[in-house]
Scaffold this motif. Structure first.
Motif, short mmCIF file in Angstrom:
data_model
loop_
_atom_site.label_atom_id
_atom_site.label_comp_id
_atom_site.label_asym_id
_atom_site.label_seq_id
_atom_site.Cartn_x
_atom_site.Cartn_y
_atom_site.Cartn_z
N PRO A 43 93.54 29.14 56.40
CA PRO A 43 92.63 28.64 57.44
C PRO A 43 92.07 29.80 58.27
CG PRO A 43 94.90 27.97 57.91
CD PRO A 43 94.91 28.70 56.61
N GLN A 44 90.77 29.79 58.47
CA GLN A 44 90.09 30.82 59.26
C GLN A 44 89.73 30.25 60.62
OE1 GLN A 44 89.48 33.98 58.19
NE2 GLN A 44 90.56 33.51 56.28
N LEU A 45 90.21 30.90 61.67
CA LEU A 45 89.96 30.42 63.04
C LEU A 45 88.47 30.36 63.35
CD1 LEU A 45 91.20 29.46 65.68
CD2 LEU A 45 91.25 31.84 66.44
N ALA A 46 87.71 31.37 62.93
CA ALA A 46 86.27 31.39 63.23
C ALA A 46 85.57 30.19 62.59
CB ALA A 46 85.66 32.69 62.73
N GLN A 47 85.94 29.86 61.37
CA GLN A 47 85.35 28.71 60.68
C GLN A 47 85.72 27.42 61.41
OE1 GLN A 47 86.53 28.32 56.61
NE2 GLN A 47 85.07 26.67 56.18
N PHE A 48 86.98 27.32 61.85
CA PHE A 48 87.40 26.12 62.58
C PHE A 48 86.63 25.98 63.89
CE2 PHE A 48 89.97 24.56 66.14
CZ PHE A 48 89.99 23.22 65.80
N VAL A 49 86.50 27.07 64.64
CA VAL A 49 85.79 27.01 65.92
C VAL A 49 84.35 26.55 65.72
CG1 VAL A 49 84.90 28.41 67.83
CG2 VAL A 49 87.27 28.68 67.09
N THR A 50 83.70 27.04 64.68
CA THR A 50 82.32 26.62 64.39
C THR A 50 82.26 25.13 64.09
OG1 THR A 50 81.81 28.81 63.52
CG2 THR A 50 80.35 27.01 62.87
N GLU A 51 83.16 24.65 63.23
CA GLU A 51 83.15 23.22 62.88
C GLU A 51 83.53 22.36 64.08
OE1 GLU A 51 85.30 22.12 59.37
OE2 GLU A 51 84.50 23.84 58.24
N ALA A 52 84.53 22.77 64.84
CA ALA A 52 84.97 21.98 66.00
C ALA A 52 83.89 21.94 67.07
CB ALA A 52 86.26 22.56 66.56
N ALA A 53 83.23 23.07 67.30
CA ALA A 53 82.15 23.10 68.29
C ALA A 53 81.00 22.20 67.86
CB ALA A 53 81.66 24.53 68.51
N ARG A 54 80.65 22.24 66.57
CA ARG A 54 79.58 21.38 66.06
C ARG A 54 79.94 19.91 66.26
NH1 ARG A 54 79.73 21.19 60.11
NH2 ARG A 54 81.24 19.59 60.66
N ASP A 55 81.17 19.54 65.90
CA ASP A 55 81.60 18.14 66.06
C ASP A 55 81.64 17.73 67.52
OD1 ASP A 55 81.86 18.03 63.32
OD2 ASP A 55 84.05 18.23 63.34
N THR A 56 82.11 18.63 68.38
CA THR A 56 82.21 18.33 69.81
C THR A 56 80.83 18.09 70.40
OG1 THR A 56 84.24 19.61 70.02
CG2 THR A 56 83.01 19.18 72.04
N PHE A 57 79.90 18.99 70.14
CA PHE A 57 78.55 18.83 70.70
C PHE A 57 77.82 17.64 70.10
CE2 PHE A 57 79.11 23.37 71.86
CZ PHE A 57 79.00 23.19 73.23
N GLU A 58 78.12 17.32 68.86
CA GLU A 58 77.54 16.13 68.25
C GLU A 58 78.01 14.87 68.99
OE1 GLU A 58 78.48 14.15 64.11
OE2 GLU A 58 77.32 15.99 63.85
N ASN A 59 79.29 14.83 69.32
CA ASN A 59 79.82 13.70 70.09
C ASN A 59 79.21 13.65 71.49
OD1 ASN A 59 81.45 12.62 68.13
ND2 ASN A 59 83.23 13.83 68.70
N TRP A 60 79.08 14.81 72.11
CA TRP A 60 78.50 14.85 73.46
C TRP A 60 77.08 14.32 73.46
CZ3 TRP A 60 80.05 20.21 75.86
CH2 TRP A 60 81.42 20.18 76.17
N GLN A 61 76.31 14.68 72.46
CA GLN A 61 74.93 14.21 72.41
C GLN A 61 74.87 12.70 72.30
OE1 GLN A 61 73.41 16.46 69.10
NE2 GLN A 61 72.13 17.69 70.45
N SER A 62 75.70 12.15 71.43
CA SER A 62 75.59 10.72 71.17
C SER A 62 76.30 9.86 72.20
CB SER A 62 76.12 10.39 69.78
OG SER A 62 77.51 10.65 69.72
N GLU A 63 77.31 10.38 72.86
CA GLU A 63 78.11 9.55 73.76
C GLU A 63 78.05 10.04 75.20
OE1 GLU A 63 80.34 7.06 72.59
OE2 GLU A 63 79.83 7.32 70.48
#
Length: 133
Positions: A43-63
């Motif tokens: 597992p690569q931390l940088a890859q996780f941060v990118t995916e988690a940030a994308r998912d988080t901001f996606e949730n923020w936009q919709s909710e």
């Protein structure tokens, strides 16, 4: 009164938000590690941060942003006294003021002034009873 007590609701909201965000990222990291193990990769931390940030901001936009705008935005405009929220209050207060003047005669203006001071009425907005200027 301390800033923590004065804004207790806001501090609780911030605390709930931060705890939920931390838990979301913690459990996301656990799932990310499990997925990497299934694919026999590290597992690569940088890859996780990118995916988690994308998912988080996606949730923020919709909710979150939608709800924030609806609740805070509407409350703000109601507090400001937009024409649609203020119209009936001003009309009702004007009618009550006239009824007081008719009923109380010479004492009417003094009575209206005392009521306005008790409720801190200015600009169409009143404050809770018992808070003199």
């Amino acid at each position: 009164m301390s800033v923590f007590r004065k804004y207790a609701y806001a501090w609780l909201t911030v605390a709930f938000f931060l705890v939920s965000l931390l838990l979301h990222w913690h459990f996301g990291w656990q799932a990310f590690q499990d997925q990497a193990r299934e694919h026999h990769t590290t597992p690569q931390l940088a890859q996780f941060v990118t995916e988690a940030a994308r998912d988080t901001f996606e949730n923020w936009q919709s909710e979150f942003l939608q709800l924030l705008w609806q609740v805070v935005g509407l409350a703000y405009f109601l507090y400001l006294g937009s024409p649609s929220s203020k119209e009936n209050d001003d009309r009702l207060e004007a009618k009550l003021d006239e009824l007081i003047r008719l009923q109380a005669g010479d004492r009417g203006e003094a009575l209206i002034e005392r009521i306005d001071q008790d409720f801190l009425r200015h600009g169409g907005h009143s404050k809770p009873f018992g808070h003199r200027r």
